[in-house]
Motif scaffolding. Sequence first.
Motif, PDB file in Angstrom:
ATOM      1  N   GLY A 241       0.809  -1.202   0.000  1.00 15.28           N
ATOM      2  CA  GLY A 241       0.000   0.000   0.000  1.00 15.28           C
ATOM      3  C   GLY A 241       0.846   1.257   0.000  1.00 15.28           C
ATOM      4  O   GLY A 241       1.957   1.288   0.501  1.00 15.28           O
ATOM      5  N   THR A 242       0.297   2.289  -0.578  1.00 11.05           N
ATOM      6  CA  THR A 242       0.921   3.596  -0.533  1.00 11.05           C
ATOM      7  C   THR A 242      -0.194   4.639  -0.500  1.00 11.05           C
ATOM      8  O   THR A 242      -1.138   4.551  -1.286  1.00 11.05           O
ATOM      9  CB  THR A 242       1.855   3.828  -1.743  1.00 11.05           C
ATOM     10  N   PRO A 243      -0.176   5.574   0.445  1.00 13.48           N
ATOM     11  CA  PRO A 243       0.924   5.862   1.370  1.00 13.48           C
ATOM     12  C   PRO A 243       0.998   4.974   2.620  1.00 13.48           C
ATOM     13  O   PRO A 243       1.941   5.099   3.384  1.00 13.48           O
ATOM     14  CB  PRO A 243       0.645   7.307   1.772  1.00 13.48           C
ATOM     15  N   ASP A 244       0.023   4.092   2.835  1.00 15.06           N
ATOM     16  CA  ASP A 244       0.068   3.231   4.020  1.00 15.06           C
ATOM     17  C   ASP A 244       0.733   1.913   3.653  1.00 15.06           C
ATOM     18  O   ASP A 244       0.107   1.001   3.114  1.00 15.06           O
ATOM     19  CB  ASP A 244      -1.345   2.985   4.548  1.00 15.06           C
ATOM     20  N   ALA A 245       2.018   1.801   3.963  1.00 10.15           N
ATOM     21  CA  ALA A 245       2.797   0.627   3.566  1.00 10.15           C
ATOM     22  C   ALA A 245       2.496  -0.598   4.414  1.00 10.15           C
ATOM     23  O   ALA A 245       2.983  -1.690   4.114  1.00 10.15           O
ATOM     24  CB  ALA A 245       4.286   0.947   3.642  1.00 10.15           C
ATOM     25  N   THR A 246       1.680  -0.459   5.474  1.00 12.59           N
ATOM     26  CA  THR A 246       1.371  -1.609   6.326  1.00 12.59           C
ATOM     27  C   THR A 246       0.261  -2.468   5.746  1.00 12.59           C
ATOM     28  O   THR A 246      -0.026  -3.541   6.266  1.00 12.59           O
ATOM     29  CB  THR A 246       0.953  -1.152   7.735  1.00 12.59           C
ATOM     30  N   LYS A 247      -0.369  -2.007   4.674  1.00 12.86           N
ATOM     31  CA  LYS A 247      -1.496  -2.740   4.100  1.00 12.86           C
ATOM     32  C   LYS A 247      -1.154  -3.227   2.696  1.00 12.86           C
ATOM     33  O   LYS A 247      -0.700  -2.449   1.857  1.00 12.86           O
ATOM     34  CB  LYS A 247      -2.738  -1.837   4.021  1.00 12.86           C
ATOM     35  N   ASN A 248      -1.383  -4.501   2.444  1.00 16.03           N
ATOM     36  CA  ASN A 248      -1.276  -5.026   1.086  1.00 16.03           C
ATOM     37  C   ASN A 248      -2.554  -4.685   0.329  1.00 16.03           C
ATOM     38  O   ASN A 248      -3.659  -4.897   0.831  1.00 16.03           O
ATOM     39  CB  ASN A 248      -1.048  -6.527   1.091  1.00 16.03           C
ATOM     40  N   GLU A 249      -2.388  -4.159  -0.863  1.00 11.09           N
ATOM     41  CA  GLU A 249      -3.522  -3.784  -1.697  1.00 11.09           C
ATOM     42  C   GLU A 249      -3.690  -4.792  -2.832  1.00 11.09           C
ATOM     43  O   GLU A 249      -2.765  -5.542  -3.168  1.00 11.09           O
ATOM     44  CB  GLU A 249      -3.314  -2.384  -2.280  1.00 11.09           C
ATOM     45  N   VAL A 250      -4.874  -4.793  -3.443  1.00  8.29           N
ATOM     46  CA  VAL A 250      -5.191  -5.715  -4.532  1.00  8.29           C
ATOM     47  C   VAL A 250      -5.300  -4.924  -5.824  1.00  8.29           C
ATOM     48  O   VAL A 250      -5.972  -3.888  -5.878  1.00  8.29           O
ATOM     49  CB  VAL A 250      -6.507  -6.463  -4.267  1.00  8.29           C
ATOM     50  N   ALA A 251      -4.632  -5.420  -6.862  1.00  5.35           N
ATOM     51  CA  ALA A 251      -4.693  -4.766  -8.165  1.00  5.35           C
ATOM     52  C   ALA A 251      -4.857  -5.825  -9.239  1.00  5.35           C
ATOM     53  O   ALA A 251      -4.442  -6.981  -9.071  1.00  5.35           O
ATOM     54  CB  ALA A 251      -3.437  -3.937  -8.417  1.00  5.35           C
ATOM     55  N   VAL A 252      -5.496  -5.437 -10.359  1.00  7.25           N
ATOM     56  CA  VAL A 252      -5.584  -6.329 -11.505  1.00  7.25           C
ATOM     57  C   VAL A 252      -4.505  -5.898 -12.485  1.00  7.25           C
ATOM     58  O   VAL A 252      -4.310  -4.718 -12.743  1.00  7.25           O
ATOM     59  CB  VAL A 252      -6.983  -6.293 -12.157  1.00  7.25           C
ATOM     60  N   GLU A 253      -3.765  -6.882 -12.978  1.00  6.80           N
ATOM     61  CA  GLU A 253      -2.631  -6.607 -13.855  1.00  6.80           C
ATOM     62  C   GLU A 253      -3.137  -6.436 -15.278  1.00  6.80           C
ATOM     63  O   GLU A 253      -3.627  -7.389 -15.904  1.00  6.80           O
ATOM     64  CB  GLU A 253      -1.636  -7.754 -13.761  1.00  6.80           C
ATOM     65  N   ILE A 254      -3.027  -5.220 -15.782  1.00  6.62           N
ATOM     66  CA  ILE A 254      -3.438  -4.928 -17.151  1.00  6.62           C
ATOM     67  C   ILE A 254      -2.205  -4.421 -17.897  1.00  6.62           C
ATOM     68  O   ILE A 254      -1.734  -3.314 -17.657  1.00  6.62           O
ATOM     69  CB  ILE A 254      -4.559  -3.884 -17.195  1.00  6.62           C
ATOM     70  N   GLY A 255      -1.686  -5.255 -18.780  1.00  5.02           N
ATOM     71  CA  GLY A 255      -0.444  -4.897 -19.454  1.00  5.02           C
ATOM     72  C   GLY A 255       0.695  -4.866 -18.454  1.00  5.02           C
ATOM     73  O   GLY A 255       0.929  -5.790 -17.700  1.00  5.02           O
ATOM     74  N   SER A 256       1.391  -3.740 -18.444  1.00  2.03           N
ATOM     75  CA  SER A 256       2.535  -3.593 -17.537  1.00  2.03           C
ATOM     76  C   SER A 256       2.180  -2.823 -16.279  1.00  2.03           C
ATOM     77  O   SER A 256       3.050  -2.532 -15.468  1.00  2.03           O
ATOM     78  CB  SER A 256       3.677  -2.875 -18.266  1.00  2.03           C
ATOM     79  N   ARG A 257       0.913  -2.491 -16.104  1.00  2.00           N
ATOM     80  CA  ARG A 257       0.522  -1.707 -14.941  1.00  2.00           C
ATOM     81  C   ARG A 257      -0.553  -2.438 -14.139  1.00  2.00           C
ATOM     82  O   ARG A 257      -1.202  -3.364 -14.619  1.00  2.00           O
ATOM     83  CB  ARG A 257      -0.004  -0.331 -15.361  1.00  2.00           C
ATOM     84  N   GLY A 258      -0.707  -2.022 -12.905  1.00  2.00           N
ATOM     85  CA  GLY A 258      -1.722  -2.601 -12.040  1.00  2.00           C
ATOM     86  C   GLY A 258      -2.795  -1.585 -11.717  1.00  2.00           C
ATOM     87  O   GLY A 258      -2.496  -0.433 -11.373  1.00  2.00           O
ATOM     88  N   ASN A 259      -4.034  -1.991 -11.844  1.00  2.00           N
ATOM     89  CA  ASN A 259      -5.170  -1.116 -11.549  1.00  2.00           C
ATOM     90  C   ASN A 259      -5.714  -1.493 -10.179  1.00  2.00           C
ATOM     91  O   ASN A 259      -6.254  -2.583  -9.995  1.00  2.00           O
ATOM     92  CB  ASN A 259      -6.245  -1.279 -12.628  1.00  2.00           C
TER      93      ASN A 259
END
Length: 661
Positions: A241-259
């Motif tokens: 997570g950013t700015p909260d680095a204590t939390k893992n966030e979920v993203a879907v990988e689209i191409g070379s970036r994560g949404n």
Amino acid sequence: MSSFNLLSIGNQALQANQSALNTVGQNISNVNTDGYSRQRVDFVSLQDRGGVFVNDIERISDQFMVRQVWSDTSNQSFYSKMESFANELDNLLAAESTSLSNAMNEYFGALQTAVDDPTSLPARQLFLAQADALQNRINAMDVSLTRQNDSINGQIDGVISQINSITPQIASLNEDIERFSASNSVPNEMYDQRDLLIEQLAGFVDISTSFDANGSVDIYIGDGQPLVLNDRGQRLVSVQGTPDATKNEVAVEIGSRGNLLTDKISGGQLGGLIEYRESSLANAANELGRIVMAFSDSMNDQHALGVDLDGELGGLLFRDINDFELMDARVSASTSNNSIIQQDLVQITDVQALKASEYELIFNTQNSFTLTRESDGALLTQSSFALATSAADVNQDGEYYWDTGTNELTVQVDGFKLSLNAQTSFAGGDAFMIRPVRNGASDFAVALTDPRDLALAAPLSASRSIDNTGTGTISVAATDVTTSTFGTAGTMTPAIDIEISDPGTGLIYTVYEQGTATVMATGNYVAGEAIALDGYEVTLSNNPAVGDRFSVNYNTGGVSDNRNALAMSDLQLAKLIEGSSYQDVYGALVTNIGTATNVAQINAQASQAVLDVSVNQRDSISGVNLDEEATKLVQYQQAYSASAKLINVSQTIFDTLLQSI
């Protein structure tokens, strides 16, 4: 009808019933196969008494009920995950062995022992031992909460890994189903396998689906982000997570970036983990931090107003909540920010005004910002703050100052002051996480180690002249030991005398610098009304007579005085947090978490019951009934035998015709 037609009809009937027998055998053999839907042969009669053929092997499945099972599976997994973590948190806060309230009772009990005998070194040592025990209890609670957060991060990673193992299988089955359908084959088992995979996927995350004419299914999560499109599966990734680095966030990988999808995910284990982390766990950690910070700050303030066994003013009892290191750790910047921060601090200005919340500061443009209070979603725009004339003048909640020349922003709200200093100008999209109270429990530490340094006595003593004729009494309490009154250790500068007089309009008091005629203050006498002086307050009560005199001096040699210890003890019941005491607020936290846990348990049980009903309804349609299949087995066996007999009759007729020629 010719014998040839009869032979053809018999042959068709034999093949059709053999196919039916094979289908019944397939059903029986898969009675215990997870996700299997029973199949049925669709017989169609040929025109002009042409016999029968198998039009289709029909898969018995109610798609509405299948989707309902997916939805109910997602709900059940969501509430089950919420319940498991909520139970753990409830036990942590409420159990006698881990409860903060019990530790505070023991702490104040030891303080009362010191009140009873303030000169006793063993009593002072016992108090410090209980202070250490309280620190250990608070730090251990924070470690437990941090461990839960780490466990959630780990489980999020694990769930994402499971999802990423399922989606390619669904995509592959989509491709196979399209290929088989194009060749007019019946991929019933593939449909079953895919439905079972989708049901498993729904247990991990809430999904929506759409089907095309070729039988392929597309799967979406969040606000419509594709997870499976035809024969292509998208990968989910876990990102810090950013700015909260204590939390893992979920993203879907689209191409070379994560949404990022974290805020949009609901349902399933993944939704339950995120919801618990953002609600119950965050609330508990922030409330615990706020309680501890109010406790340590109020104790430090009162301890500083006393004197120790050596006649010196009290120092810190616990670590200063505005220690520079702690202030610096309360702000974190997003890694995608354009600005470079030189210094970021959060100073606590009023513990009684603090909220059990985190805040997000976002720069909308280079010249405007919005502050969001996460606990209630309140949006505080720049226009809702009053502009001060300088950073030093920002000393009340609701004020700010922004020096665009030096890129310094100061904002005060909810009992804390945020100071940001950037090397370059702030830019639109820059984000900062402010956590005024979140680390309160982990930062808590006992600062005093020598029992002689406990400041249990009051620094000033007050007395009445032995010549007084009235019933007037006097008391004195220090309010600020940083003033010139306490500038020289062990003395009061100046000591004072107070004289009661009556100029004909009623009693008045006059405060003199002791031993001189220098008047420091005067006013009408009001019984019980505090007279504020430089760093202390004097209170006269009852009915003094004209000419009565009172004196205030430094409490030299007053080691047996327990007035400051009593004042510290009174803080146990003081209404310091939104009109409630430390333990009242903690009790409310335990109640809220207990209620949330009970709700989670009820929801978990209810969602399981709903899921069971849906599964039973689906299985009543799609499941294999052995009694029914046994009946069909006999039916199709007899039909098969009759078909063979029909062929035999046809052969006999044909032979008879040949013999008659």
